[in-house]
Design an enzyme around this catalytic site. Structure first.
Site, PDB file in Angstrom:
ATOM      1  N   TYR B 178       0.864  -1.191   0.000  1.00 57.56           N
ATOM      2  CA  TYR B 178       0.000   0.000   0.000  1.00 57.56           C
ATOM      3  C   TYR B 178       0.886   1.221   0.000  1.00 57.56           C
ATOM      4  CZ  TYR B 178       0.892   1.000   4.959  1.00 57.56           C
ATOM      5  OH  TYR B 178       1.476   1.311   6.156  1.00 57.56           O
ATOM      6  N   CYS B 179       0.267   2.378  -0.355  1.00 60.26           N
ATOM      7  CA  CYS B 179       1.034   3.625  -0.298  1.00 60.26           C
ATOM      8  C   CYS B 179       0.156   4.744   0.243  1.00 60.26           C
ATOM      9  CB  CYS B 179       1.651   3.953  -1.659  1.00 60.26           C
ATOM     10  SG  CYS B 179       0.502   3.886  -3.046  1.00 60.26           S
ATOM     11  N   ARG B 180      -0.042   5.796  -0.558  1.00 61.28           N
ATOM     12  CA  ARG B 180      -0.763   6.943   0.001  1.00 61.28           C
ATOM     13  C   ARG B 180      -2.272   6.859  -0.197  1.00 61.28           C
ATOM     14  NH1 ARG B 180       3.679  11.116  -2.443  1.00 61.28           N
ATOM     15  NH2 ARG B 180       5.218  10.885  -0.785  1.00 61.28           N
ATOM     16  N   GLY B 181      -2.724   5.807  -0.824  1.00 64.29           N
ATOM     17  CA  GLY B 181      -4.156   5.671  -1.046  1.00 64.29           C
ATOM     18  C   GLY B 181      -4.466   5.367  -2.505  1.00 64.29           C
ATOM     19  N   CYS B 184      -2.582   6.981  -5.603  1.00 67.81           N
ATOM     20  CA  CYS B 184      -1.129   6.965  -5.514  1.00 67.81           C
ATOM     21  C   CYS B 184      -0.612   5.778  -6.309  1.00 67.81           C
ATOM     22  CB  CYS B 184      -0.732   6.857  -4.043  1.00 67.81           C
ATOM     23  SG  CYS B 184       1.006   6.496  -3.787  1.00 67.81           S
TER      24      CYS B 184
END
Lengths: 221, 221
Positions: B178-181, B184
């Site tokens: 996962y990352c910033r949402g 992203c």
DNA sequence: TAAATATTCAATAGATTAGTTGAATTATAT
DNA sequence: ATATAATTCAACTAATCTATTGAATATTTA
């Protein structure tokens, strides 16, 4: 990689467009009204004190941004919020402004001059006392808005008719009034009249939209 | 009564001012970055690909609207969101745009070109499989953002270092990134590298902010 | 089919406002 | 004192935004 940047920019531009559509006091007032109930252009213009053409123009912008949608009913065109999440966005915006800008509190004090005079009642307290029959709850918004959804157990008693309808209220119980929410002055005005007539009164700050967003059910009949 | 109208107008104007502050793609990108972690002006300028002066100007506007606040640390000035409700507002804005504007989906497909190639995993599924040890969860954002809060059980594996760090991952388990949402692209890029190296992979669309807003706890160590 | 009603469209005036950049300035740390 | 980080200023360009008017459209009613 510079293309990526463009696409990202395009996304943010789309989000900004929605914010842009909301970035006007008139349009926010229209959204606020539509959050209570769907309405015709005429009705919106009257409630918001704007010219018909101007109201229509602003509604067009909101429609372009997909924040509202229309539906024809005879010669009328009825506007409504396109989606319940629009209400959520409006509440979030209001909430941020209310928390971050001291000016909001000041303006509210100027708008709702008697705000601090009346006892406030919380949602929890209200629910308990409604159960035990200690209080009576009235919705002082126009009847159309009441019909579009109201708090369970609330009686419709529009501000415009409260003088006449008041007599029908049992006089042994405290009267709790609510209207469109914390930035609405109608409940205060109703309480003023009731208090003058010797009633025990209290105000519920929440309106139907706030109530609903908090996860409580809404009645329609 | 015409005074009342003025005060009401003043309120809506204040709300509109907040929306106005958000009504710009650059400023939204800054808010988006700050929702992940507090940062210096320099850092923000670099991440958002903007000139320093321009970044500073936009930050000033956000500060005037009380959406961000500053704190000095030596020669640096660190910007942060003024309030968690600012995150909520940003998410609400994104959500409305995502639901109402088909253009958002299109732009997202153009930005995250391999978005549909990787298996998606839901929050519920992830939690079950983390419990049973079937999957391993990695946070591919820069380490600073990880340190500012991450999903419980996630390992920090910044995209920039994934080539080196990859070897440390046990190779019998599926890797979830996962990352910033959802808007992203970093997690997709990480999965691409991992998949090329024969790993079973899946993407979690949610980022820390979405996770937190859904009511789940966040880890800091 | 014609009249009435509600809403939108088109065009305009006028003002205001916004975004960007490079140079100058302030504030802090060494 | 000097280097670094951040802000402010001046200047320019461009654009947007609102409110208003009268005409046009669409639907219902007579």
């Amino acid at each position: 990689m510079t293309e990526k940047r463009q696409y990202k920019q395009r996304l943010y531009t789309l989000f900004a467009a929605v914010s842009q559509a909301l970035a006007n006091p008139h349009r926010l007032e229209l959204i606020d009204l539509l959050a209570q109930a769907p309405r015709t252009v005429e009705d919106l213009a009257r409630e918001a004190d704007m010219s018909l053409a101007n109201t229509s123009q602003h509604l067009q912008r909101l429609k372009q941004a997909r924040l509202v949608e229309t539906q024809r009913d005879g010669t009328f065109i009825i506007y409504r919020l396109a989606n319940p999440t629009v209400s959520d966005l409006w509440l979030a915006l209001r909430s941020v402004a209310g928390q971050q800008l001291a000016e909001v509190e000041q303006a509210l004090d100027a708008y709702r001059t008697r705000r601090h005079e009346f006892k406030q009642i919380t949602v929890q307290e209200l629910q308990e006392r409604l159960q035990t029959g200690e209080v009576i709850l009235i919705d002082v918004r126009p009847a159309t808005e009441y019909r579009n959804g109201h708090l369970p157990g609330a009686l419709s008693m529009p501000l415009s008719e409260i003088q006449q309808m008041m007599a029908a209220l049992p006089d042994d119980r405290m009267v709790v009034a609510y209207c469109r929410g914390p930035y609405c002055v109608m409940a205060d005005q109703a309480l003023e009249i009731l208090a003058e007539n010797g009633r025990k009164v209290a105000r519920l700050e929440e309106g139907v939209v706030e109530w609903q967003q908090a996860g409580y059910p809404v009645s329609y009949h």
